[in-house]
Design an enzyme around this catalytic site. Structure first.
Site, PDB file in Angstrom:
ATOM      1  N   ASN A   1       0.840  -1.214   0.000  1.00  0.00           N
ATOM      2  CA  ASN A   1       0.000   0.000   0.000  1.00  0.00           C
ATOM      3  C   ASN A   1       0.868   1.255   0.000  1.00  0.00           C
ATOM      4  OD1 ASN A   1      -3.050  -0.486   0.095  1.00  0.00           O
ATOM      5  ND2 ASN A   1      -2.253  -2.023   1.528  1.00  0.00           N
TER       6      ASN A   1
ATOM      7  N   GLU B   1      -7.496  -2.441  -2.518  1.00  0.00           N
ATOM      8  CA  GLU B   1      -6.839  -1.505  -1.590  1.00  0.00           C
ATOM      9  C   GLU B   1      -5.897  -0.569  -2.337  1.00  0.00           C
ATOM     10  OE1 GLU B   1      -5.022  -3.174   1.968  1.00  0.00           O
ATOM     11  OE2 GLU B   1      -6.245  -4.974   1.734  1.00  0.00           O
TER      12      GLU B   1
ATOM     13  N   HIS C   1      -8.003  -0.949   6.007  1.00  0.00           N
ATOM     14  CA  HIS C   1      -8.254  -2.244   6.647  1.00  0.00           C
ATOM     15  C   HIS C   1      -8.949  -3.160   5.635  1.00  0.00           C
ATOM     16  CE1 HIS C   1      -8.969  -5.035   9.915  1.00  0.00           C
ATOM     17  NE2 HIS C   1     -10.198  -5.175   9.454  1.00  0.00           N
TER      18      HIS C   1
ATOM     19  N   LEU D   1      -2.177   2.670  18.202  1.00  0.00           N
ATOM     20  CA  LEU D   1      -1.790   4.019  18.598  1.00  0.00           C
ATOM     21  C   LEU D   1      -2.742   4.473  19.696  1.00  0.00           C
ATOM     22  CD1 LEU D   1      -1.176   5.355  14.997  1.00  0.00           C
ATOM     23  CD2 LEU D   1       0.571   4.856  16.735  1.00  0.00           C
TER      24      LEU D   1
HETATM   25  C1  GRF Z   1      -3.187  -4.641   4.051  1.00  0.00           C
HETATM   26  O1  GRF Z   1      -4.043  -5.702   3.796  1.00  0.00           O
HETATM   27  C2  GRF Z   1      -3.877  -3.565   4.852  1.00  0.00           C
HETATM   28  O2  GRF Z   1      -5.237  -3.470   4.566  1.00  0.00           O
HETATM   29  C3  GRF Z   1      -3.673  -4.043   6.274  1.00  0.00           C
HETATM   30  O3  GRF Z   1      -2.399  -4.598   6.303  1.00  0.00           O
HETATM   31  C4  GRF Z   1      -2.045  -5.042   5.001  1.00  0.00           C
HETATM   32  C5  GRF Z   1      -0.772  -4.356   4.660  1.00  0.00           C
HETATM   33  O4  GRF Z   1      -0.235  -4.802   3.443  1.00  0.00           O
HETATM   34  N1  GRF Z   1      -3.870  -2.967   7.223  1.00  0.00           N
HETATM   35  P1  GRF Z   1       0.963  -4.021   2.789  1.00  0.00           P
HETATM   36  O5  GRF Z   1       2.084  -3.982   3.826  1.00  0.00           O
HETATM   37  O6  GRF Z   1       0.491  -2.641   2.449  1.00  0.00           O
HETATM   38  O7  GRF Z   1       1.339  -4.797   1.581  1.00  0.00           O
END
Ligand code: GRF
Length: 217
Positions: free
Chosen positions: A32, A188, A123, A107
Site C-alpha cells: 500500500n 486496496e 483495513h 496508537l
Molecule cells: C493490508 O491488507 C492492509 O489493509 C492491512 O495490512 C495489510 C498491509 O499490506 N492494514 P501491505 O504492507 O500494504 O502490503
C-alpha cells in the site's frame, strides 16, 4: 466501546487547508505504501516510518528517495512513550497527514490526539465487520458473500474510527483466505490513493462518525 469522535463534533478539512507533507507508517511488505508512492499525490511523502528494521516496504521508500526511519516500539517502555516518539518525529518533519499502511501497532490517545482526524488507515474488510488481524480469514470463516476494504480515521479504538471510504469485493464459493486477500489487496491499492487524494484536494467534514465530502460546486 469508547469512541474519540464525539457525536456532533465537527472537524473540517478542505483544499484551503493545505496539507503539509504526508508520512506513511508501515511494519511489513509495504504494497500500500508503494501504491501511495506510485500515485504521485500532489502532497509529497516526506518520511516512511517502520517499527521493524526488517520491513520489506522500506525498500520502496528508499527506491523513491524518501527518508526512512526505524523506530522500534521495543525501545520504549510504554505505548504512551512510543506514541510520543512518533509524534515528535512527525512534528519535526512538519507532517500534516499520517497514513498507516500495514502498521501493526495500536496508537493510543497521545498519538491520536496529536493527529486527530489527520491519521488514516486501510483495513481489509468492510468495517465494522471483522476488525483486527486476519480480517480476510474472518470473512471466509463467517461465510459472508461480500467482503472489501475500508479507509478510516484512526482513533485509539482498534479499526473503529470514522469511515472515509469503502469498496466491496465479492466472496466466491471457492475462496480461501489467501485468494480473497489477493483480490481485496488489488482493491486496496486503488482505494487508498484515491481516498488520500480526495482528503487532500476536496472539502470534507466529520459529523460525529459521518465523514461527508462536499459536492463539487
Ligand atoms: C493490508 O491488507 C492492509 O489493509 C492491512 O495490512 C495489510 C498491509 O499490506 N492494514 P501491505 O504492507 O500494504 O502490503
Amino acid at each position: 466501546m469508547r469512541d474519540e469522535s464525539t457525536p456532533g463534533t465537527e472537524v473540517a478539512g478542505s483544499v484551503e487547508k493545505r496539507y503539509d507533507p504526508l508520512a506513511v507508517l508501515i511494519s511489513g511488505r509495504g504494497s500500500n505504501l508503494k501504491a501511495l508512492i506510485d500515485a504521485r499525490l500532489t502532497t509529497p511523502i516526506s518520511v516512511v516510518i517502520s517499527n521493524r528494521a526488517d520491513a520489506a516496504g522500506l525498500e520502496h521508500a528508499r527506491a523513491a528517495g524518501i527518508e526512512t526511519l526505524v523506530l522500534s516500539h521495543r525501545d520504549h517502555a510504554s505505548r504512551d512513550a512510543y506514541d510520543r516518539v512518533l509524534v515528535d518525529a512527525l512534528r519535526a518533519r512538519g507532517v500534516g497527514l499520517v497514513c498507516l499502511a500495514g502498521f501493526m501497532r495500536l496508537l493510543g490517545p497521545t498519538f491520536c490526539d496529536a493527529f486527530r482526524m489527520a491519521t488514516v488507515n486501510i483495513h481489509p474488510s468492510l468495517l465494522p465487520a471483522f476488525p483486527g488481524v486476519d480480517a480476510q480469514a474472518q470473512a471466509v470463516v463467517h461465510g459472508v458473500k461480500v467482503a472489501g476494504a475500508t479507509v478510516h480515521f484512526v482513533t485509539p479504538d482498534l479499526d473503529a474510527g470514522p469511515i472515509i471510504s469503502q469498496r466491496a469485493v465479492a466472496v466466491e464459493d471457492d475462496d480461501t483466505p489467501e485468494t480473497l486477500a489477493a483480490r481485496i489487496l488489488a482493491v486496496e491499492h486503488a482505494l487508498y490513493p484515491d481516498t488520500v487524494r480526495r482528503l487532500l484536494t476536496e472539502s470534507w467534514t466529520v459529523h460525529g462518525r459521518r465523514v461527508v465530502f462536499a459536492r463539487p460546486a
